[in-house]
Design an enzyme around this catalytic site. Structure first.
Site, PDB file in Angstrom:
ATOM      1  N   TYR A 126       0.869  -1.172  -0.085  1.00 20.71           N
ATOM      2  CA  TYR A 126      -0.091  -0.061   0.027  1.00 20.71           C
ATOM      3  C   TYR A 126       0.910   1.240   0.194  1.00 20.71           C
ATOM      4  O   TYR A 126       0.541   2.200  -0.874  1.00 20.71           O
ATOM      5  CB  TYR A 126      -0.935   0.003   1.112  1.00 20.71           C
ATOM      6  CG  TYR A 126      -1.655   1.312   1.309  1.00 20.71           C
ATOM      7  CD1 TYR A 126      -2.544   1.657   0.626  1.00 20.71           C
ATOM      8  CD2 TYR A 126      -1.396   2.046   2.481  1.00 20.71           C
ATOM      9  CE1 TYR A 126      -3.310   2.863   0.889  1.00 20.71           C
ATOM     10  CE2 TYR A 126      -2.017   3.207   2.860  1.00 20.71           C
ATOM     11  CZ  TYR A 126      -2.975   3.824   1.930  1.00 20.71           C
ATOM     12  OH  TYR A 126      -3.737   4.883   2.178  1.00 20.71           O
ATOM     13  N   LYS A 130       1.207   4.329  -3.070  1.00 17.15           N
ATOM     14  CA  LYS A 130       0.864   5.447  -2.568  1.00 17.15           C
ATOM     15  C   LYS A 130       1.964   6.524  -2.917  1.00 17.15           C
ATOM     16  O   LYS A 130       1.962   7.697  -3.347  1.00 17.15           O
ATOM     17  CB  LYS A 130       0.281   5.623  -1.076  1.00 17.15           C
ATOM     18  CG  LYS A 130      -0.966   5.013  -1.043  1.00 17.15           C
ATOM     19  CD  LYS A 130      -2.246   5.743  -1.827  1.00 17.15           C
ATOM     20  CE  LYS A 130      -2.602   7.022  -1.191  1.00 17.15           C
ATOM     21  NZ  LYS A 130      -3.559   7.583  -2.004  1.00 17.15           N
TER      22      LYS A 130
END
Length: 284
Positions: A126, A130
């Site tokens: 994640y 990002k």
């Protein structure tokens, strides 16, 4: 006034941005796009949606932190390719972009609040996706504004605070990690901060941090929720991250410095405890 286009409009942050933008008015037309309405991974669809002079507030994201460990390709599509498409479309027609990112771009090993120029070193899929999204936005549209945040919750939907309220009625005791430190952030306050940027055309080309002020552990936050709703906070027991095993590593320290936000002339965020009180006393 120019239009405001909100992506991820059905998420907890997107819903707050849309509602607050409509409430504040200022004559701007608000376009609310859920992921079903606008798939930001589709360049042609994005190009068709973004109009000249608009401000795009990108709240769309793949936020299933643990699932991303085995679904990184999809997370990369949404968290990196999607923002690239938005930034490219904005650049072509002269629109602004405010892109929301995360504390997970850091490694979580600091012992003082992360400044915006601190070294990035994401430890999870994640976080990697990002960070890739931030870099894509900067590459395509240097004048875009990237806003990192952390520990976002609301008083509806599925998030840590609503989960604690539910579990209070279901369990006699519960264990919550006390060795992860961050700044709980009320989605309404974050939405207000994003719209303050939208209203100020002088805020360009910046990376900023926005969270409610102060810091807490998840254990502290859980006990605060219990206290606010009139439950016995002693029913929440501390545990370590090692005792609560999940697929994706969590940052041990996620406190983000507000210095760049304040330097940009933007309104400082209120303390997290005050924001939590407001969230738990709101009807929606």
């Amino acid at each position: 006034m120019n239009a405001i286009l909100v992506t991820g409009a059905h998420g907890q942050l997107g819903r707050r941005v849309v509602a607050l933008a409509a409430e504040r008015g200022r004559g701007a037309e608000v376009f609310a796009y859920s992921s079903a309405d606008l798939d930001i991974t589709e360049p042609d669809a994005v190009a068709a949606a973004v109009s000249a002079g608009a401000t795009v507030i990108n709240c769309a994201a793949y936020t299933a932190v643990d699932a991303a460990e085995t679904d990184e390709a999809r997370a990369m599509a949404v968290n990196a390719n999607g923002p690239r498409n938005l930034a490219r479309a904005c650049g072509r027609v002269g629109a602004r972009l405010i892109h929301v990112s995360t504390d997970y771009v850091f490694d979580g090993t600091a012992n003082e609040p992360y400044e915006v120029d601190a070294k990035t070193a994401p430890q999870s899929a994640y976080g990697r996706t990002k960070l890739a999204g931030e870099l894509a936005v900067r590459e395509e549209l240097p004048e875009a504004v990237v806003v990192r945040t952390a520990w976002v919750y609301d008083n509806t939907g599925k998030n840590f605070v609503t989960t604690m309220r539910r579990l209070e009625g279901e369990r006699e005791t519960l264990s919550v990690v006390n060795d992860q430190i961050g700044s709980p952030t009320f989605a309404l306050d974050l939405a207000s901060g994003l719209l303050e940027i939208e209203a100020d055309p002088t805020v360009v080309g910046r990376t900023l941090h926005y969270t409610n002020a102060g810091q807490a552990s998840w254990f502290d936050l859980a006990r605060a929720v219990f206290t606010h709703i009139g439950a016995d906070a002693e029913r929440v027991q501390p545990c370590s991250s090692a005792e609560y095993v999940v697929p994706a590593p969590r940052p041990a320290y996620s406190v983000l410095s507000p210095a760049a936000w304040v330097d940009a002339g933007l309104t400082p965020a209120r303390p997290w405890s005050d924001a939590l009180t407001a969230a738990l006393t709101q009807s929606r």
